[in-house]
Design a protein around this motif. Structure first.
Motif, short mmCIF file in Angstrom:
data_model
loop_
_atom_site.label_atom_id
_atom_site.label_comp_id
_atom_site.label_asym_id
_atom_site.label_seq_id
_atom_site.Cartn_x
_atom_site.Cartn_y
_atom_site.Cartn_z
N ARG A 42 -6.89 1.69 -4.18
CA ARG A 42 -5.70 0.83 -4.31
C ARG A 42 -5.29 0.26 -2.97
O ARG A 42 -4.98 -0.93 -2.85
CB ARG A 42 -4.56 1.64 -4.92
CG ARG A 42 -4.79 1.96 -6.39
CD ARG A 42 -3.94 3.15 -6.81
NE ARG A 42 -2.61 2.74 -7.24
CZ ARG A 42 -2.27 2.54 -8.50
NH1 ARG A 42 -3.16 2.68 -9.46
NH2 ARG A 42 -1.05 2.19 -8.83
N VAL A 97 -7.64 -2.54 -2.01
CA VAL A 97 -7.38 -3.82 -2.70
C VAL A 97 -6.19 -4.52 -2.06
O VAL A 97 -6.23 -5.73 -1.81
CB VAL A 97 -7.15 -3.59 -4.22
CG1 VAL A 97 -6.70 -4.88 -4.88
CG2 VAL A 97 -8.41 -3.08 -4.87
N ARG A 98 -5.14 -3.75 -1.75
CA ARG A 98 -3.98 -4.36 -1.08
C ARG A 98 -4.41 -4.95 0.27
O ARG A 98 -4.04 -6.07 0.62
CB ARG A 98 -2.89 -3.30 -0.83
CG ARG A 98 -2.13 -2.89 -2.05
CD ARG A 98 -0.86 -2.12 -1.68
NE ARG A 98 -1.12 -0.84 -1.04
CZ ARG A 98 -1.29 0.31 -1.70
NH1 ARG A 98 -1.23 0.33 -3.01
NH2 ARG A 98 -1.50 1.43 -1.05
N LEU A 108 -6.38 -8.17 -0.27
CA LEU A 108 -5.54 -9.29 -0.71
C LEU A 108 -4.71 -9.83 0.45
O LEU A 108 -4.60 -11.05 0.64
CB LEU A 108 -4.61 -8.84 -1.85
CG LEU A 108 -5.28 -8.63 -3.20
CD1 LEU A 108 -4.29 -8.06 -4.20
CD2 LEU A 108 -5.87 -9.93 -3.72
N LEU A 162 7.52 9.71 2.90
CA LEU A 162 6.93 8.47 3.41
C LEU A 162 8.06 7.57 3.85
O LEU A 162 9.19 7.72 3.42
CB LEU A 162 6.04 7.81 2.35
CG LEU A 162 6.61 7.36 1.00
CD1 LEU A 162 7.36 6.05 1.13
CD2 LEU A 162 5.46 7.19 0.03
N ALA A 163 7.75 6.66 4.76
CA ALA A 163 8.77 5.75 5.26
C ALA A 163 8.49 4.35 4.70
O ALA A 163 7.36 3.88 4.76
CB ALA A 163 8.75 5.71 6.78
N LEU A 164 9.53 3.74 4.14
CA LEU A 164 9.36 2.39 3.59
C LEU A 164 8.99 1.42 4.69
O LEU A 164 9.55 1.46 5.77
CB LEU A 164 10.67 1.91 2.96
CG LEU A 164 11.14 2.63 1.72
CD1 LEU A 164 12.37 1.93 1.17
CD2 LEU A 164 10.05 2.68 0.68
N ASP A 165 8.06 0.54 4.40
CA ASP A 165 7.70 -0.50 5.35
C ASP A 165 7.58 -1.81 4.58
O ASP A 165 7.83 -1.83 3.38
CB ASP A 165 6.39 -0.12 6.06
CG ASP A 165 6.30 -0.79 7.43
OD1 ASP A 165 6.98 -1.81 7.64
OD2 ASP A 165 5.53 -0.30 8.27
N ASP A 167 5.28 -3.27 3.30
CA ASP A 167 4.41 -3.32 2.13
C ASP A 167 5.23 -3.13 0.85
O ASP A 167 4.76 -3.43 -0.24
CB ASP A 167 3.26 -2.31 2.21
CG ASP A 167 3.74 -0.90 2.44
OD1 ASP A 167 4.90 -0.72 2.84
OD2 ASP A 167 2.94 0.04 2.22
N TRP A 168 6.45 -2.61 0.99
CA TRP A 168 7.35 -2.48 -0.17
C TRP A 168 7.45 -3.81 -0.92
O TRP A 168 7.46 -3.84 -2.14
CB TRP A 168 8.74 -2.06 0.32
CG TRP A 168 9.71 -1.81 -0.79
CD1 TRP A 168 9.88 -0.66 -1.49
CD2 TRP A 168 10.66 -2.75 -1.33
NE1 TRP A 168 10.86 -0.82 -2.43
CE2 TRP A 168 11.36 -2.09 -2.36
CE3 TRP A 168 10.97 -4.08 -1.05
CZ2 TRP A 168 12.36 -2.71 -3.11
CZ3 TRP A 168 11.96 -4.70 -1.79
CH2 TRP A 168 12.65 -4.02 -2.81
N ARG A 218 4.39 -4.18 -2.92
CA ARG A 218 4.12 -3.09 -3.86
C ARG A 218 5.20 -3.00 -4.92
O ARG A 218 4.97 -2.58 -6.04
CB ARG A 218 4.02 -1.77 -3.09
CG ARG A 218 2.88 -1.79 -2.11
CD ARG A 218 2.80 -0.51 -1.34
NE ARG A 218 2.21 0.54 -2.16
CZ ARG A 218 1.82 1.71 -1.65
NH1 ARG A 218 1.96 1.96 -0.38
NH2 ARG A 218 1.28 2.62 -2.43
N ARG A 219 6.43 -3.34 -4.53
CA ARG A 219 7.54 -3.27 -5.47
C ARG A 219 8.03 -4.66 -5.89
O ARG A 219 9.00 -4.79 -6.60
CB ARG A 219 8.69 -2.48 -4.86
CG ARG A 219 8.55 -0.98 -5.04
CD ARG A 219 8.68 -0.61 -6.50
NE ARG A 219 8.26 0.74 -6.82
CZ ARG A 219 9.06 1.80 -6.75
NH1 ARG A 219 10.28 1.68 -6.34
NH2 ARG A 219 8.58 2.98 -7.07
#
Lengths: 75, 573
Positions: free
Chosen positions: B142, B145-146, B149, B480-483, B485-486, B489-490
């Motif tokens: 996963r 793939v991110r 992309l 985990l720390a949000l970065d 990529d949120w 991903r979200r």
């Protein structure tokens, strides 16, 4: 950390201070060079600042549980 | 054979590795081909170039300059040593990907025009993504793939910028761009900034690197960001924005490294932090600062590879990568501890190690150009570097609470590779002239002055004391720390609502209107005879047996025409 380690650290600091005040001067002095022990204070304060500020940001905002993204239908 | 660019040597080695049946031969290719490239590069020397034309474009496949020489040397050197580190790997895919990836980085570095650069840029993206996929875990696939992309998107930005640039200037040759060029320069900057891992375009790096294979991460830590730093150095020297973005990067990585728990993710965030110095060096744009960028890229590749190798050795031996699950490994992994600490001292800028002789160049250049705030900000970031890489990772991995982990022996080739890089880190630290002689610009610099030694010693000593006081706060935590990529991903529901749904609704409505018109036309024009009152009704009720004239009528008509024809010929003839 044993006592001997702290003594060694103290000696290193003293040696650096000796070099600072009795060694050759810097050709381009900075405004902060006149502040005594500037780089000692800078090192300690920066270290505390980095830990406290980052941990604060983590607690109030950034840190999430490890399964935060689990089950998402992202790629 | 010397007509062939060094990058093509590596690419043909990759093709060979794809078909060769013997594992050891493939491993040897990975070690030797970069060395062949290095020998070729060295014997060609600065000024060598090769041209070709493709579809009407004049391409410069490679052009060795003073600026790219030092980058090409370190890329080839580290690819070879990473090949030693990966000697035990038998996965053909990884070997092919690693060689292609090195070829891509080298091709980007030596390219003399935008089109060649773009092709190798994309090769790098695909090949490096494979090193993430090759871990074969769901989270890696996963993340891969991110990663792919995001890099495809970055490549598109770059491509868009290049098209506009060609439209503006009519040339494809690499040259320094200026902010006044408008969209073309900014699009190219965005594409390059993504590979430099400039926040907010950086999230792919700490997302993918900890999930790559143990050996693949070595190549990744060395090639992608630093080849982009080289491109930045050539295209955007002296862009003021980069000074501030560089400082922002340097501090951004530090903050996240406090919060990260995976040892390779902490190292990944410190790549961002260290690359921040290089970006700031490009922005300052003086001969000293840009030499500093090149020197620091060179040093960084060595010590960061060593650190990733050390972390990889820990993961290989224990199968554990989270700081909160590690501890007490020092008695069981003495060699790795020593080698890792050499990397840690180097990145922290201890005198006699290679971080000191290159990082201080950029910091001094900031001071000499009167950017005092930037200078202090970079020193602040260097405190963070020592704090995490020099103290947090080793203290909690090798000492700290003994987690009673089972330690499996690691392959000897890993030690050999780490030893080689550790030698490089100390060699260039003790003898900086060996590196300075390769630097592109004309600027004199002496790292071992009393002032620099005092500065480094005092900052490092008191950072250590600060760490010791607050060390309990720095233990790894299972979070985990949000970065950024949120956002991707979200962001799927939002993207769905904004981009997908309105488009679908529009085409849905269009299809409905189209079907209505078609149905109306079919019912009103399907049976024209109904207009004249003959067998009224829709066309689908047409019954050929009843409503079509009998077959005989048609035949009689044709017969009549023939008779008339023959009769007229007979009469007139």
């Amino acid at each position: 950390m044993k006592k001997i380690h702290w003594i060694l650290l103290g000696m290193v600091t003293l040696a650096s201070l000796a070099l600072q005040y009795f060694g050759p001067p810097h050709p381009h002095p900075h405004a902060w060079d006149s502040v005594p022990l500037f780089y000692c204070i800078f090192g300690f304060v920066s270290c505390v600042l980095i830990i406290v500020v980052s941990k604060f940001l983590g607690k109030v905002w950034l840190q999430k549980k490890e399964d935060y993204y689990e089950g998402d239908n992202d790629v | 054979m010397f007509e062939l660019a060094p990058a093509f040597w590596l690419l043909s080695a990759a093709a060979l590795a794809a078909i060769l049946p013997f594992k050891a031969v493939r491993a040897a290719l990975c070690v030797l081909m970069p060395l062949v490239g290095l020998w070729q590069l060295w014997s060609m020397g600065i000024g060598a170039s090769s041209h070709a034309s493709l579809a009407g474009f004049e391409l410069t496949l490679y052009s060795v300059t003073k600026v790219n020489f030092v980058f090409a040397v370190i890329f080839l050197l580290i690819s070879s040593i990473a090949g030693v580190y990966a000697w035990h790997v038998s996965d053909r895919g990884q070997q092919v990907a690693a060689l292609s990836y090195a070829s891509g980085a080298l091709g980007v570095t030596l390219a003399g025009d935008f089109l060649t650069l773009l092709l190798f840029w994309e090769l790098m993206a695909v090949a490096s993504a494979w090193l993430v996929f090759a871990r074969r875990e769901e989270s890696s696939i996963r993340a891969g793939v991110r990663y792919l992309l995001v890099h495809v998107a970055g490549g598109s930005l770059l491509f868009g910028g290049i098209i506009l640039f060609y439209g503006q200037t009519g040339t494809l040759s690499l040259q320094a761009l200026s902010p006044e060029m408008g969209a073309s320069a900014w699009l190219i900057l965005a594409g390059v900034a993504l590979n430099v891992a400039l926040p907010p375009l950086h999230a792919w790096l700490p997302d993918a690197y900890p999930r790559a294979t143990i050996t693949g991460a070595i190549f990744m830590s060395a090639l992608t960001t630093k080849s982009a730093v080289y491109v930045l150095l050539v295209l955007f020297p002296g862009w003021d924005l980069l000074i501030y973005m560089g400082l922002f990067m340097a501090l951004y990585g530090v903050v996240y490294a406090v919060l990260a728990n995976d040892i390779r993710q902490i190292l990944a965030y410190h790549i961002i932090s260290q690359v921040g110095y290089m970006v700031a060096g490009v922005g300052i744009g003086t001969a000293l600062s840009m030499n500093g960028t090149a020197a620091h890229a060179f040093s960084h590749i060595l010590y960061k590879a060593l650190l990733f190798m050390g972390a990889g050795a820990v993961i290989q031996a224990t199968g554990v990568s989270k700081l909160s699950d590690l501890g007490g490994l020092a008695p069981k992994m003495k060699g790795v501890v020593w080698l890792f600490m050499i990397g840690a001292f180097s990145i922290s800028g201890f005198p006699l190690f290679n971080g000191f002789i290159s990082k201080s160049m950029i910091v001094s250049a900031a001071g000499e150009a009167h950017y005092y705030g930037i200078m202090l900000g970079l020193l602040l970031a260097s405190v963070g570097t020592f704090l995490h890489t020099g103290l947090k990772i080793p203290v909690f991995t090798f000492w700290g609470k003994d987690q009673k982990l089972e330690v499996k022996p690691i392959p000897g080739n890993m030690y050999v590779a780490m030893g080689l890089v550790a030698f490089g880190c100390t060699f260039f630290g003790v003898y900086p002239q060996a590196l300075y002689a390769m630097l592109p610009f004309d600027a004199e610099y002496h790292p071992y002055t009393a002032y620099h030694l005092v500065e480094a010693t005092q900052i490092l000593t008191f950072t250590f004391i600060g760490f010791w006081v607050l060390r309990a706060k720095l233990a790894g935590e299972p979070y985990l720390a949000l970065d950024t990529d949120w956002f991707y991903r979200r962001g799927a529901p939002v993207a769905q609502a904004v981009i997908v749904k309105p488009v679908n609704a529009f085409f849905g409505a269009g299809a409905k209107v189209r079907d209505g018109i078609a149905a109306y036309l079919a019912s009103s024009f399907g049976n024209p005879r109904a207009w004249f009152g003959v067998n009224k009704g829709p066309s689908d009720r047409f019954d050929p047996d009843l409503e079509r004239a009998p077959l005989g009528a048609g035949l009689a008509f044709i017969l009549l025409v023939f008779i008339a024809l023959f009769a007229s010929i007979a009469i007139l003839g």
